[in-house]
Design a protein around this motif. Structure first.
Motif, PDB file in Angstrom:
ATOM      1  N   LEU A   4     -73.830  78.321   5.621  1.00  0.00           N
ATOM      2  CA  LEU A   4     -72.667  79.168   5.866  1.00  0.00           C
ATOM      3  C   LEU A   4     -73.063  80.247   6.863  1.00  0.00           C
ATOM      4  CD1 LEU A   4     -71.347  79.699   2.217  1.00  0.00           C
ATOM      5  CD2 LEU A   4     -70.678  77.959   3.855  1.00  0.00           C
ATOM      6  N   CYS A  22     -66.183  82.619   8.439  1.00  0.00           N
ATOM      7  CA  CYS A  22     -67.348  81.959   7.833  1.00  0.00           C
ATOM      8  C   CYS A  22     -67.168  80.466   7.982  1.00  0.00           C
ATOM      9  CB  CYS A  22     -67.483  82.345   6.379  1.00  0.00           C
ATOM     10  SG  CYS A  22     -68.756  81.410   5.488  1.00  0.00           S
ATOM     11  N   ALA A  24     -68.734  76.692   7.396  1.00  0.00           N
ATOM     12  CA  ALA A  24     -69.686  75.886   6.635  1.00  0.00           C
ATOM     13  C   ALA A  24     -70.039  74.638   7.439  1.00  0.00           C
ATOM     14  CB  ALA A  24     -69.090  75.491   5.300  1.00  0.00           C
ATOM     15  N   GLY A 112     -73.707  82.681   2.517  1.00  0.00           N
ATOM     16  CA  GLY A 112     -74.087  83.055   3.868  1.00  0.00           C
ATOM     17  C   GLY A 112     -75.111  84.170   3.841  1.00  0.00           C
TER      18      GLY A 112
END
Length: 121
Positions: A4, A22, A24, A112
């Motif tokens: 992430l 964010c 992925a 993350g």
């Protein structure tokens, strides 16, 4: 594995806005919930907002009416639009995803690296 990567943090004056993203990536089979958490100095990490794959949303009381979470399932990306920012919103913001890498494996939580949001008064 699932990675992430957050972006969009920074320094803003009180009353301003920021948009966090964010994304992925990696060996992703599917993602259930995605969310944003934050941790201020000397405090525990807390949930800011979460969104299910189907779009059901949950917000912390402290951000209701000011923050908006959304996601793009095709891009495996979650966003956090933050408006009317306050100095007390200052924290490191972390993205999370409940994901699995195969169709038969368990879901696991991934995080993350965090992005700093600083709101000056």
């Amino acid at each position: 594995q699932v990675q992430l990567v957050e972006s969009g943090g920074g320094l803003v004056q009180a009353g301003g806005s920021l948009r966090l993203s964010c994304a992925a990536s990696g060996s992703i089979f599917s993602i259930n919930d995605m969310g944003w958490y934050r941790q201020a100095p000397g405090k525990q990490r807390e949930l800011v907002a979460a969104i299910t794959r189907g779009g059901r949303i949950n917000y912390a009381d402290s951000v209701k009416g000011r923050f908006t979470i959304s996601r793009d399932n095709a891009k495996n990306t979650v966003y956090l639009q933050m408006n009317s920012l306050k100095p007390e919103d200052t924290a490191v913001y972390y993205c999370s995803a409940d994901a699995r890498t195969t169709g038969w494996g368990p879901f696991s939580d991934y995080w993350g690296q965090g992005t700093q949001v600083t709101v000056s008064s």
